[in-house]
Design an enzyme around this catalytic site. Structure first.
Site, PDB file in Angstrom:
ATOM      1  N   HIS A  17      10.486   2.563   3.368  1.00  0.00           N
ATOM      2  CA  HIS A  17      10.010   1.530   2.223  1.00  0.00           C
ATOM      3  C   HIS A  17      10.465   0.112   3.315  1.00  0.00           C
ATOM      4  O   HIS A  17      11.907  -0.354   2.710  1.00  0.00           O
ATOM      5  CB  HIS A  17      10.854   1.553   0.869  1.00  0.00           C
ATOM      6  CG  HIS A  17       9.899   1.000  -0.230  1.00  0.00           C
ATOM      7  ND1 HIS A  17       9.307   1.593  -1.001  1.00  0.00           N
ATOM      8  CD2 HIS A  17      10.029  -0.494  -0.129  1.00  0.00           C
ATOM      9  CE1 HIS A  17       9.079   0.337  -1.667  1.00  0.00           C
ATOM     10  NE2 HIS A  17       9.344  -0.800  -1.647  1.00  0.00           N
ATOM     11  N   HIS A  19       8.474  -3.636   3.429  1.00  0.00           N
ATOM     12  CA  HIS A  19       7.067  -4.195   3.323  1.00  0.00           C
ATOM     13  C   HIS A  19       6.864  -5.497   4.664  1.00  0.00           C
ATOM     14  O   HIS A  19       7.724  -5.821   5.295  1.00  0.00           O
ATOM     15  CB  HIS A  19       7.045  -5.631   2.115  1.00  0.00           C
ATOM     16  CG  HIS A  19       6.859  -4.309   1.070  1.00  0.00           C
ATOM     17  ND1 HIS A  19       5.361  -3.934   0.804  1.00  0.00           N
ATOM     18  CD2 HIS A  19       7.367  -3.756   0.393  1.00  0.00           C
ATOM     19  CE1 HIS A  19       5.769  -3.063  -0.199  1.00  0.00           C
ATOM     20  NE2 HIS A  19       7.256  -2.669  -0.355  1.00  0.00           N
ATOM     21  N   HIS A 201       3.811   2.194  -5.250  1.00  0.00           N
ATOM     22  CA  HIS A 201       5.249   1.848  -6.110  1.00  0.00           C
ATOM     23  C   HIS A 201       5.189   2.615  -7.619  1.00  0.00           C
ATOM     24  O   HIS A 201       4.033   2.573  -8.134  1.00  0.00           O
ATOM     25  CB  HIS A 201       5.225   0.407  -6.164  1.00  0.00           C
ATOM     26  CG  HIS A 201       5.795   0.023  -5.167  1.00  0.00           C
ATOM     27  ND1 HIS A 201       4.968   0.349  -3.844  1.00  0.00           N
ATOM     28  CD2 HIS A 201       6.712  -1.237  -4.447  1.00  0.00           C
ATOM     29  CE1 HIS A 201       6.095  -0.428  -2.533  1.00  0.00           C
ATOM     30  NE2 HIS A 201       6.539  -0.752  -2.814  1.00  0.00           N
ATOM     31  N   GLU A 204       9.219   1.404 -11.041  1.00  0.00           N
ATOM     32  CA  GLU A 204      10.962  -0.011 -10.740  1.00  0.00           C
ATOM     33  C   GLU A 204      11.056  -0.580 -12.155  1.00  0.00           C
ATOM     34  O   GLU A 204      11.690  -0.964 -12.966  1.00  0.00           O
ATOM     35  CB  GLU A 204      10.693  -0.674 -10.185  1.00  0.00           C
ATOM     36  CG  GLU A 204      11.568  -1.382  -9.437  1.00  0.00           C
ATOM     37  CD  GLU A 204      11.898  -2.430  -8.189  1.00  0.00           C
ATOM     38  OE1 GLU A 204      12.767  -2.681  -7.598  1.00  0.00           O
ATOM     39  OE2 GLU A 204      10.600  -2.598  -8.161  1.00  0.00           O
ATOM     40  N   ASP A 282      13.305  -2.266   1.173  1.00  0.00           N
ATOM     41  CA  ASP A 282      12.110  -3.434   1.437  1.00  0.00           C
ATOM     42  C   ASP A 282      11.383  -4.396   1.091  1.00  0.00           C
ATOM     43  O   ASP A 282      11.234  -5.073   1.682  1.00  0.00           O
ATOM     44  CB  ASP A 282      12.604  -3.281  -0.536  1.00  0.00           C
ATOM     45  CG  ASP A 282      11.314  -3.836  -2.053  1.00  0.00           C
ATOM     46  OD1 ASP A 282      10.520  -3.756  -1.124  1.00  0.00           O
ATOM     47  OD2 ASP A 282      12.041  -3.555  -3.168  1.00  0.00           O
ATOM     48  N   ASP A 283      11.768  -5.469   1.257  1.00  0.00           N
ATOM     49  CA  ASP A 283      12.045  -6.951   1.693  1.00  0.00           C
ATOM     50  C   ASP A 283      13.097  -7.756   1.765  1.00  0.00           C
ATOM     51  O   ASP A 283      13.859  -8.396   0.943  1.00  0.00           O
ATOM     52  CB  ASP A 283      11.336  -7.724   0.162  1.00  0.00           C
ATOM     53  CG  ASP A 283      10.450  -6.932   0.407  1.00  0.00           C
ATOM     54  OD1 ASP A 283       9.077  -7.437   1.057  1.00  0.00           O
ATOM     55  OD2 ASP A 283       9.979  -6.797  -0.920  1.00  0.00           O
TER      56      ASP A 283
END
Length: 354
Positions: A17, A19, A201, A204, A282-283
């Site tokens: 995961h 991005h 996704h 969340e 994630d980021d």
């Protein structure tokens, strides 16, 4: 006396995961912005990492705006090549053996000649970075749920064309509170027929209802986040029994206000229920923490044993689309990490090169 703990940077991991723009190094963002005279908001400069929240749509809009600003610094083929290589180098430095990086080509199409040309460019960069670092890398193409479902069908057809050329999955990202998940089912059927893994996704910003929709309508094989499945015991049991993996990103969960602190991220509840969990960053550009940091924060927040951390790493490989030889080598290396004396264990950072 505290017992020595094994080095998490040496624990072999698969990263499922991450991005595309969100993988960028902060220093690279600053350098590329300065090169082209792009004025960045202070939250991406002196106040980095930014204070974020997604408690409401205004908070999500601010998060998305910062992401869009960061994406704007990618202006040349060399910039894209640099981003992919540095993401690979960073994962290898932290024990990464396999990476599935997620991208929505439509967000870059205007600058790079269209969605097909950009996908070709990214896959070429992936091949180059993999050769240079030794990291196995594949692509997940993701649609944006804030755009029309017909756009998602276009991306699904694009992903299907590359199903045997480096694309392994099809996703759906952005604010879960926007749009109807069921409306994207036709796009996911296109990708599913091509043999891709469905990785939307869900779970969340929105709880069990959207997780159920991702399972029922999108046939999710993995869930981006999915952490709020703990709110519905029957649904959690369904996820466990069906083997749907959860890409849990603890630091971003807290940064976006889903949980108040890292001890509240229900990782141990998921593990106790038998869920398959793959930790992801994630980021990192917006949340300030990369892959190793997810393992480190969960170790500290939940007092996880090295055996539990090793099993988390094993699950990341099992839930991946890595070739069998990469999985087998990764699992064997995890076993070696788990059995080495933590005070004298060998340094395995020699994997890959850059």
């Amino acid at each position: 006396m505290t017992e020595p703990r094994r080095d998490l940077g040496l624990l072999p991991k698969a990263h499922l995961h991450l991005h595309f723009t969100g993988s960028m190094r902060h220093d690279t963002l600053l350098e590329l912005a300065a090169r082209d005279g792009i004025v960045l908001p202070e939250s991406l400069v002196s106040e980095w990492p930014p204070e974020l929240s997604a408690a409401d749509e205004k908070g999500w809009f601010r998060f998305q705006r910062l992401y869009d600003v960061a994406r704007s610094v990618l202006r040349t083929e060399g910039d894209v090549r640099r981003l992919v290589l540095e993401a690979a180098e960073d994962d290898v430095r932290e024990g990464g053996r396999w990476l599935e990086i997620q991208v929505d080509p439509s967000g870059y199409a205007a600058k790079f000649g269209g969605i097909t040309a950009f996908t070709d460019l990214v896959l070429d960069c992936v091949r180059d970075a993999s050769e240079r670092t030794g990291l196995g890398i594949a692509l997940v193409i993701a649609a944006n749920r804030t755009r029309h479902p017909m756009d998602a069908r276009t991306l699904a057809r694009l992903a299907a064309q590359y199903a045997d050329r480096g694309v392994v999955g099809f996703g759906l990202s952005n604010d879960e509170r926007r749009g109807s998940t069921a409306d994207f089912a036709p796009a996911f059927r296109i990708a599913e027929r091509a043999g891709l893994l469905m990785v939307p996704h869900g779970g969340e910003l929105v709880g069990a209802a959207n997780i159920r929709a991702c399972l029922d309508h999108l046939h999710a094989g993995r869930l981006g986040h999915g952490v709020r499945v703990v709110e519905d015991p029957a649904l959690l049991e369904r996820v466990v029994e069906s083997g749907v993996a959860l890409e849990v990103c603890p630091v971003s969960n807290v940064a976006l206000g889903v949980y108040s602190d890292l001890t509240s991220v229900p990782l141990t509840q998921l593990l106790d229920a038998g869920a398959t969990v793959a930790l992801g960053a994630d980021d990192p550009l917006l949340f300030g923490s990369r892959l190793e940091g997810q393992y480190a924060t969960m170790r500290a927040a939940h007092d996880l044993s090295d055996d539990t951390l090793a099993e988390l790493a094993r699950m990341s490989f099992r839930a991946s689309r890595a070739p069998s030889d990469v999985k087998d080598a990764g699992l064997a290396a995890i076993d070696a990490w788990a059995t080495n004396d933590p005070a004298t264990g060998p340094d395995d950072r020699s994997f890959g090169s850059s």
